[in-house]
Design a protein around this motif. Sequence first.
Motif, PDB file in Angstrom:
ATOM      1  N   ALA A 218       0.835  -1.204   0.000  1.00 24.21           N
ATOM      2  CA  ALA A 218       0.000   0.000   0.000  1.00 24.21           C
ATOM      3  C   ALA A 218       0.866   1.250   0.000  1.00 24.21           C
ATOM      4  N   GLN A 219       1.927   1.247   0.791  1.00 22.77           N
ATOM      5  CA  GLN A 219       2.829   2.398   0.824  1.00 22.77           C
ATOM      6  C   GLN A 219       3.496   2.607  -0.533  1.00 22.77           C
ATOM      7  N   GLU A 220       3.936   1.524  -1.167  1.00 19.11           N
ATOM      8  CA  GLU A 220       4.582   1.626  -2.479  1.00 19.11           C
ATOM      9  C   GLU A 220       3.613   2.180  -3.519  1.00 19.11           C
ATOM     10  N   LEU A 221       2.361   1.708  -3.479  1.00 19.65           N
ATOM     11  CA  LEU A 221       1.361   2.183  -4.439  1.00 19.65           C
ATOM     12  C   LEU A 221       1.081   3.670  -4.253  1.00 19.65           C
ATOM     13  N   LEU A 222       0.942   4.095  -2.999  1.00 17.91           N
ATOM     14  CA  LEU A 222       0.650   5.507  -2.754  1.00 17.91           C
ATOM     15  C   LEU A 222       1.802   6.397  -3.213  1.00 17.91           C
ATOM     16  N   VAL A 223       3.026   5.978  -2.954  1.00 18.89           N
ATOM     17  CA  VAL A 223       4.167   6.792  -3.355  1.00 18.89           C
ATOM     18  C   VAL A 223       4.257   6.877  -4.873  1.00 18.89           C
ATOM     19  N   ILE A 224       4.118   5.732  -5.570  1.00 23.29           N
ATOM     20  CA  ILE A 224       4.278   5.725  -7.027  1.00 23.29           C
ATOM     21  C   ILE A 224       3.090   6.395  -7.710  1.00 23.29           C
ATOM     22  N   MET A 225       1.859   5.959  -7.361  1.00 18.05           N
ATOM     23  CA  MET A 225       0.682   6.460  -8.070  1.00 18.05           C
ATOM     24  C   MET A 225       0.414   7.931  -7.746  1.00 18.05           C
ATOM     25  N   VAL A 226       0.322   8.241  -6.449  1.00 19.73           N
ATOM     26  CA  VAL A 226       0.021   9.617  -6.063  1.00 19.73           C
ATOM     27  C   VAL A 226       1.189  10.543  -6.404  1.00 19.73           C
ATOM     28  N   GLY A 227       2.420  10.071  -6.178  1.00 21.92           N
ATOM     29  CA  GLY A 227       3.576  10.895  -6.532  1.00 21.92           C
ATOM     30  C   GLY A 227       3.644  11.188  -8.014  1.00 21.92           C
ATOM     31  N   LYS A 228       3.381  10.180  -8.838  1.00 19.55           N
ATOM     32  CA  LYS A 228       3.384  10.390 -10.290  1.00 19.55           C
ATOM     33  C   LYS A 228       2.276  11.360 -10.692  1.00 19.55           C
ATOM     34  N   GLN A 229       1.098  11.235 -10.087  1.00 19.91           N
ATOM     35  CA  GLN A 229       0.001  12.129 -10.420  1.00 19.91           C
ATOM     36  C   GLN A 229       0.327  13.568 -10.048  1.00 19.91           C
ATOM     37  N   LEU A 230       0.917  13.768  -8.871  1.00 21.19           N
ATOM     38  CA  LEU A 230       1.262  15.121  -8.460  1.00 21.19           C
ATOM     39  C   LEU A 230       2.301  15.731  -9.399  1.00 21.19           C
ATOM     40  N   ILE A 231       3.318  14.955  -9.737  1.00 23.09           N
ATOM     41  CA  ILE A 231       4.365  15.462 -10.626  1.00 23.09           C
ATOM     42  C   ILE A 231       3.791  15.774 -11.997  1.00 23.09           C
TER      43      ILE A 231
ATOM     44  N   ASN B 224       0.635  16.498 -12.817  1.00 24.03           N
ATOM     45  CA  ASN B 224      -0.277  17.649 -12.785  1.00 24.03           C
ATOM     46  C   ASN B 224       0.483  18.966 -12.650  1.00 24.03           C
ATOM     47  N   ILE B 225       1.526  18.967 -11.817  1.00 24.98           N
ATOM     48  CA  ILE B 225       2.343  20.180 -11.709  1.00 24.98           C
ATOM     49  C   ILE B 225       3.024  20.473 -13.040  1.00 24.98           C
ATOM     50  N   GLN B 226       3.515  19.409 -13.688  1.00 21.14           N
ATOM     51  CA  GLN B 226       4.168  19.588 -14.980  1.00 21.14           C
ATOM     52  C   GLN B 226       3.187  20.090 -16.032  1.00 21.14           C
ATOM     53  N   GLU B 227       1.970  19.527 -16.062  1.00 19.67           N
ATOM     54  CA  GLU B 227       0.970  19.953 -17.041  1.00 19.67           C
ATOM     55  C   GLU B 227       0.490  21.379 -16.776  1.00 19.67           C
ATOM     56  N   PHE B 228       0.543  21.806 -15.530  1.00 21.14           N
ATOM     57  CA  PHE B 228       0.101  23.160 -15.209  1.00 21.14           C
ATOM     58  C   PHE B 228       1.187  24.193 -15.525  1.00 21.14           C
TER      59      PHE B 228
ATOM     60  N   LEU C  65     -10.084   6.580  -4.773  1.00 19.30           N
ATOM     61  CA  LEU C  65     -10.371   7.940  -4.320  1.00 19.30           C
ATOM     62  C   LEU C  65      -9.306   8.911  -4.823  1.00 19.30           C
ATOM     63  N   PHE C  66      -8.041   8.528  -4.718  1.00 20.15           N
ATOM     64  CA  PHE C  66      -6.975   9.390  -5.225  1.00 20.15           C
ATOM     65  C   PHE C  66      -7.076   9.542  -6.746  1.00 20.15           C
ATOM     66  N   ALA C  67      -7.464   8.463  -7.430  1.00 24.12           N
ATOM     67  CA  ALA C  67      -7.640   8.539  -8.884  1.00 24.12           C
ATOM     68  C   ALA C  67      -8.780   9.488  -9.246  1.00 24.12           C
ATOM     69  N   LEU C  68      -9.866   9.450  -8.469  1.00 21.20           N
ATOM     70  CA  LEU C  68     -11.009  10.334  -8.719  1.00 21.20           C
ATOM     71  C   LEU C  68     -10.610  11.797  -8.582  1.00 21.20           C
ATOM     72  N   ILE C  69      -9.903  12.126  -7.503  1.00 25.20           N
ATOM     73  CA  ILE C  69      -9.466  13.514  -7.298  1.00 25.20           C
ATOM     74  C   ILE C  69      -8.539  13.950  -8.418  1.00 25.20           C
ATOM     75  N   ASN C  70      -7.612  13.067  -8.788  1.00 30.15           N
ATOM     76  CA  ASN C  70      -6.679  13.404  -9.870  1.00 30.15           C
ATOM     77  C   ASN C  70      -7.412  13.655 -11.179  1.00 30.15           C
ATOM     78  N   ASN C  71      -8.415  12.847 -11.489  1.00 27.78           N
ATOM     79  CA  ASN C  71      -9.112  12.995 -12.768  1.00 27.78           C
ATOM     80  C   ASN C  71      -9.934  14.276 -12.836  1.00 27.78           C
ATOM     81  N   TRP C  72     -10.491  14.699 -11.718  1.00 22.86           N
ATOM     82  CA  TRP C  72     -11.185  15.990 -11.707  1.00 22.86           C
ATOM     83  C   TRP C  72     -10.225  17.113 -12.094  1.00 22.86           C
ATOM     84  N   VAL C  73      -9.018  17.046 -11.567  1.00 24.95           N
ATOM     85  CA  VAL C  73      -8.016  18.052 -11.910  1.00 24.95           C
ATOM     86  C   VAL C  73      -7.547  17.873 -13.353  1.00 24.95           C
ATOM     87  N   GLU C  74      -7.344  16.617 -13.766  1.00 23.19           N
ATOM     88  CA  GLU C  74      -6.812  16.328 -15.102  1.00 23.19           C
ATOM     89  C   GLU C  74      -7.733  16.835 -16.206  1.00 23.19           C
TER      90      GLU C  74
END
Length: 812
Positions: free
Chosen positions: A528-541, A543-547, A625-634
């Motif tokens: 679970a920790q590995e998934l959160l770091v990779i998935m959420v970290g990749k999404q944050l990077i 989204n910041i890059q796309e913005f 849930l993290f995917a849902l939040i990311n997609n609203w932003v995406e």
Amino acid sequence: MRRRGEQREDGTTLITVETSPDSNYGSIVMVTVVWPDVKKRNNLIPDFVLVWEEPLSPKEELKGVDSTHVKFREEFLKRLRRYGLLQEQKKKTSFILLSAPWSLLCYYAEEISLRVPLQAPNLNWSEQVLSKLSLPNPLSQDVPNPPADYYTCQFRTNKLQSDHQETFFKTTQRHQVLYEILARTPYGSVKKGEVGIDRLVSEQVFTAAYPLHQGDFRLPSPPVPPHCLGLRQILYAYWAQWSCWRRYQPLDHIREYFGEKIALYFAWIGFYTAWLLPASLVGTVIFLIGFGLMQRVCQESLPLLHRSIINMSLINNTVFMSLWAVTFLEYWKRTCSSLSHRWDCSDFQDIEERPRPEFTATAPMTVRNPVTGAEEPYFPEQKRLNRTLTGCMVIIIMVAVVLMFLIAVILYRTILSIETEGVLVFQAGRISSLSGSVLNLLVILLLSRVYTALAHILTRWEMHRTQTKYEDMFILKVFIFQFVNFYSSPIYIAFFKGRFVGYPGNYNTLFGVRNEDCGAGGCLIELAQELLVIMVGKQLINNIQEFISPKLKSWWQKRKLRPQLKEKKKEVDGEEAQGEDEEVCPWEDDYQLLVCEGLFSEYLEMVLQFGFITIFVAACPLAPLFALINNWVEIRLDAHKFVTEYRRPVAERAQDIGIWFPILQFITHMAVLSNAFLIAFTSSFLPRLYYRYTRDSTLRGFISFTLATSPHTFSQQHHNASCRYRGFRDENGEYLPEYFHLLAIRLGFIIVFEHVVFFIGRLIDLMVPDIPEEVELKIKREHYMAKEALAENQVQTLTSHQPVLCYSREKR
């Protein structure tokens, strides 16, 4: 023809020439054009813009002008005039404004099978449910000027009688006609592949070729009624704004402005995001239940019962997500079929594709096309096969590189946990695991960039003839690598970590370092920790890059072009002329925008996310849930980019999302198998059931049952101090019969689980037709209307000897 209100100097050159078919490429021919008079030709808004940058000084001219480029450019423009295109050259700014007259539009509309009105949008499924219940819908919004939805048929000139030549063809259709001409126009030797605007842009003969946006996206300063807004302004106000995050996307407006291919992408990501709502709710409830029970475990004396409830909750969530993934794809097929029918793409088939510009430029020989009869570049199939196999070897090597980095991260975690054990006894494992996850994310992002560039080189080297084949092979290469790159570490933690540790006195090692073992909480917590770091970290990077990245690129583009435009505007006589030029030159504003990079990276990001929330959902219920939040932003980031920061792309038709759907099906099948293995081998669900039905139904003594005692030799070496470790072994380190019983139960569970899920998925597939019943009725209605219209046309032709059939605009 569309017009601009103010009068400007007419710089158009009009030529009508008939040439022999020998100089043509593909099916392009010369068209005798009936030109409008001079007054009607003035101030036509261009359908397409060609740009090249001229040197600003004589010294730069001597250094920077390539005579071959000038020759190619002049020949290309000359042929465009001969084909009947209206041209207006802004010599001071190096812009060629292209417009197609009515007769040329009619000819190519029939040539490329454009669909035109023959005779209103469907509701969303949630909107239909709320309307039946007479409940207000907080997701809907009243978007002005909805595009009318007509029955359509393929355009035929001899069945046309229209007095609205300026508005009969949509803007996107005009762009398609212009791009078709530009892509098929030769500028040199056809045998050498010197054909089309794409190759001219790639060789910097032209610096850009693009259709114009429809005005500015900014809303007018004194507010105007919504129905007076332009289509681009409507998209900005009702789609690209952050305040629209909870509203339905105006898909018909998106399709009207960008075409079906881009509209289908936004339809898919919107549909996917809507389906994430129930998945995120279930996952959040499961997480809260587990979190609450784990708090009680530390306070009460019923840990086994509570852990059983937690395990059952995770199993239920895993089964739910497996069925969710299968059902999601089935219902997307229904939605896609409805959209393709609504947008008249149900019977869409690609016409004979032209060779790619790079293919035509580098192919070693030419052959005669059996369909068109024209000489076209050719690359031997055997050589292509050899190159494809070589590319596969490169993929295998890159996968090996990923595994090498994975082993390096594993060794890093092990060594770091040993080094920090003396300083931070209780936190050593957590520190090494978390830092290893962050390091692994950085390695993943680095290798992703390297391999994407390598995949472009390999796919170009394989010499695929058409753009569709090129894109499919490129997508497959990148997906195979990214699948291994992103999922190798979670797969290792889920299925391999702690399996090959050995036992006290006989530990297994890797390069002299003892193999990793799972922590006290088991491997699921680390997963679970590995998934959160990779998935959420990749999404944050991302989204910041796309913005930030588009804004930086746009700023740099404007900064680079501003001196050239200022220098050229100085040559315009008078302040008034300069002000007028600034007011009526949208092509210069669009030239400063970024080139649209396509949808590949957008699809890839969402597909990888889909894999994270389905393949490893047993370990991380909060992933949806993290995917849902990311997609609203995406969605808002992508909408803002397409409306405000990208040049307008040429509209492309599409029937579905292409090769991405089979990839999603593959991920769904992998998710079912992965979750079955997670439940069977990584969780304690099956050992608890086995113990409950064979030893004690109250699970008393279960922890002792799962622990083995160290061998006597190990105890003697450590002052007769015995220890317990997780495993089903005797005192000599040999496996107990219970180990083989559990192994058989686990393998049987995997077979039963995946068969049940796939069986239910097959039932859903049979019960839910791919094409909704109302869509089938509409298709039958359209076929009936087409026959009636044809019969009426034949009767009127026999009586009047003139084809007077109009494309009647009866709404659906």
